[in-house]
Scaffold this motif. Structure first.
Motif, PDB file in Angstrom:
ATOM      1  N   UNK A   5       0.888  -1.168   0.000  1.00  0.00           N
ATOM      2  CA  UNK A   5       0.000   0.000   0.000  1.00  0.00           C
ATOM      3  C   UNK A   5       0.923   1.215   0.000  1.00  0.00           C
ATOM      4  N   UNK A   6       0.733   2.110  -0.965  1.00  0.00           N
ATOM      5  CA  UNK A   6       1.611   3.269  -1.091  1.00  0.00           C
ATOM      6  C   UNK A   6       0.796   4.560  -1.091  1.00  0.00           C
ATOM      7  N   UNK A   7       1.371   5.571  -0.471  1.00  0.00           N
ATOM      8  CA  UNK A   7       0.895   6.933  -0.643  1.00  0.00           C
ATOM      9  C   UNK A   7       1.801   7.585  -1.667  1.00  0.00           C
ATOM     10  N   UNK A   8       1.253   8.135  -2.730  1.00  0.00           N
ATOM     11  CA  UNK A   8       2.092   8.734  -3.772  1.00  0.00           C
ATOM     12  C   UNK A   8       1.620  10.147  -4.094  1.00  0.00           C
ATOM     13  N   UNK A   9       2.551  10.966  -4.557  1.00  0.00           N
ATOM     14  CA  UNK A   9       2.209  12.302  -5.041  1.00  0.00           C
ATOM     15  C   UNK A   9       1.743  12.190  -6.487  1.00  0.00           C
ATOM     16  N   UNK A  10       0.746  12.972  -6.835  1.00  0.00           N
ATOM     17  CA  UNK A  10       0.266  12.953  -8.218  1.00  0.00           C
ATOM     18  C   UNK A  10       0.525  14.273  -8.933  1.00  0.00           C
ATOM     19  N   UNK A  11       1.171  15.206  -8.252  1.00  0.00           N
ATOM     20  CA  UNK A  11       1.663  16.423  -8.902  1.00  0.00           C
ATOM     21  C   UNK A  11       2.645  17.097  -7.956  1.00  0.00           C
ATOM     22  N   UNK A  12       3.281  18.175  -8.409  1.00  0.00           N
ATOM     23  CA  UNK A  12       4.295  18.840  -7.595  1.00  0.00           C
ATOM     24  C   UNK A  12       3.693  19.684  -6.475  1.00  0.00           C
ATOM     25  N   UNK A  13       2.358  19.852  -6.483  1.00  0.00           N
ATOM     26  CA  UNK A  13       1.704  20.637  -5.435  1.00  0.00           C
ATOM     27  C   UNK A  13       1.361  19.789  -4.217  1.00  0.00           C
ATOM     28  N   UNK A  14       1.631  18.492  -4.288  1.00  0.00           N
ATOM     29  CA  UNK A  14       1.418  17.637  -3.128  1.00  0.00           C
ATOM     30  C   UNK A  14       0.103  16.895  -3.105  1.00  0.00           C
ATOM     31  N   UNK A  15      -0.656  16.910  -4.200  1.00  0.00           N
ATOM     32  CA  UNK A  15      -1.878  16.107  -4.240  1.00  0.00           C
ATOM     33  C   UNK A  15      -1.495  14.647  -4.085  1.00  0.00           C
ATOM     34  N   UNK A  16      -2.297  13.895  -3.354  1.00  0.00           N
ATOM     35  CA  UNK A  16      -1.916  12.528  -3.054  1.00  0.00           C
ATOM     36  C   UNK A  16      -2.928  11.507  -3.525  1.00  0.00           C
ATOM     37  N   UNK A  17      -2.433  10.289  -3.752  1.00  0.00           N
ATOM     38  CA  UNK A  17      -3.274   9.153  -4.084  1.00  0.00           C
ATOM     39  C   UNK A  17      -2.818   7.984  -3.225  1.00  0.00           C
ATOM     40  N   UNK A  18      -3.696   7.010  -3.079  1.00  0.00           N
ATOM     41  CA  UNK A  18      -3.380   5.793  -2.355  1.00  0.00           C
ATOM     42  C   UNK A  18      -3.460   4.643  -3.344  1.00  0.00           C
ATOM     43  N   UNK A  19      -2.381   3.849  -3.450  1.00  0.00           N
ATOM     44  CA  UNK A  19      -2.364   2.738  -4.393  1.00  0.00           C
ATOM     45  C   UNK A  19      -2.213   1.420  -3.647  1.00  0.00           C
TER      46      UNK A  19
END
Length: 192
Positions: free
Chosen positions: A92-106
């Protein structure tokens, strides 16, 4: 020798053969049970966190300042050792989806390495990806399998509800009609 309790202790290493307590229950190692407690002196699992409302929290923090797209901010790995060799078979990973810090969970699964199978975007959108070479057509039809339970009782089933709040507006469902013949029905339900 007994160390004065009011003085600081400095050491390069230490071996403890009994329980270790830091400030009673801030950190507690139960040597007899091989368990670690944070906020508790009676840990029930290998690692047990206990806190008053809102409960125990774990933070996985990326130490660098500034993030880029696809940076992994934290990861939980599920690791195995078997006869074919060791490897991570789920994560389970928390990842950034842009340089502004928006996050997703994979969520990833695999054998000795993982492939992303499901993602919850920063907007709350859910996507599921399935890759399979299974020759069973029923196994390759779709990636989402909704089960109510393992019951084989007539009239049981499961529903995918679509709506704007807890009072769903529309649902599609599958229901067991006759467990002796494994007969099912598919339905669409619209509220009001």
């Amino acid at each position: 020798a007994t160390h004065p309790s009011a003085q600081a202790l400095t050491a390069t290493s230490g071996t403890f053969t009994d329980d270790v307590a830091v400030d009673t229950d801030t950190l507690f190692v139960d040597a007899s049970a091989d368990k670690v407690g944070i906020g508790t002196t009676s840990p029930q699992q290998d690692l047990h966190l206990k806190a008053n409302n809102p409960g125990g929290k774990i933070r996985l923090e990326m130490g660098q300042t500034g993030v880029a797209d696809t940076d992994v901010t934290g990861e939980i790995q599920f690791y195995h050792n078997d006869s074919s060799g060791a490897g991570v078979n789920a994560d389970i990973k928390g990842i950034c989806t842009n340089s502004a810090g928006a996050g997703a969970l994979t969520f990833g699964t695999g054998t000795t390495s993982t492939t992303e199978r499901m993602r919850i975007s920063s907007e709350g959108k859910l996507s599921v990806t399935m890759t399979s070479t299974n020759t069973n057509v029923e196994s390759d039809i779709g990636a989402v399998h909704i089960l109510k339970n393992t019951s084989s009782t007539n009239s049981t089933g499961s529903m995918l509800c679509l709506g704007s709040n807890s009072n769903f507006g529309t649902g599609i469902y599958g229901q067991l009609v006759d467990n002796s013949t494994n007969e099912h029905k598919f339905g669409i339900q619209v509220r009001n």
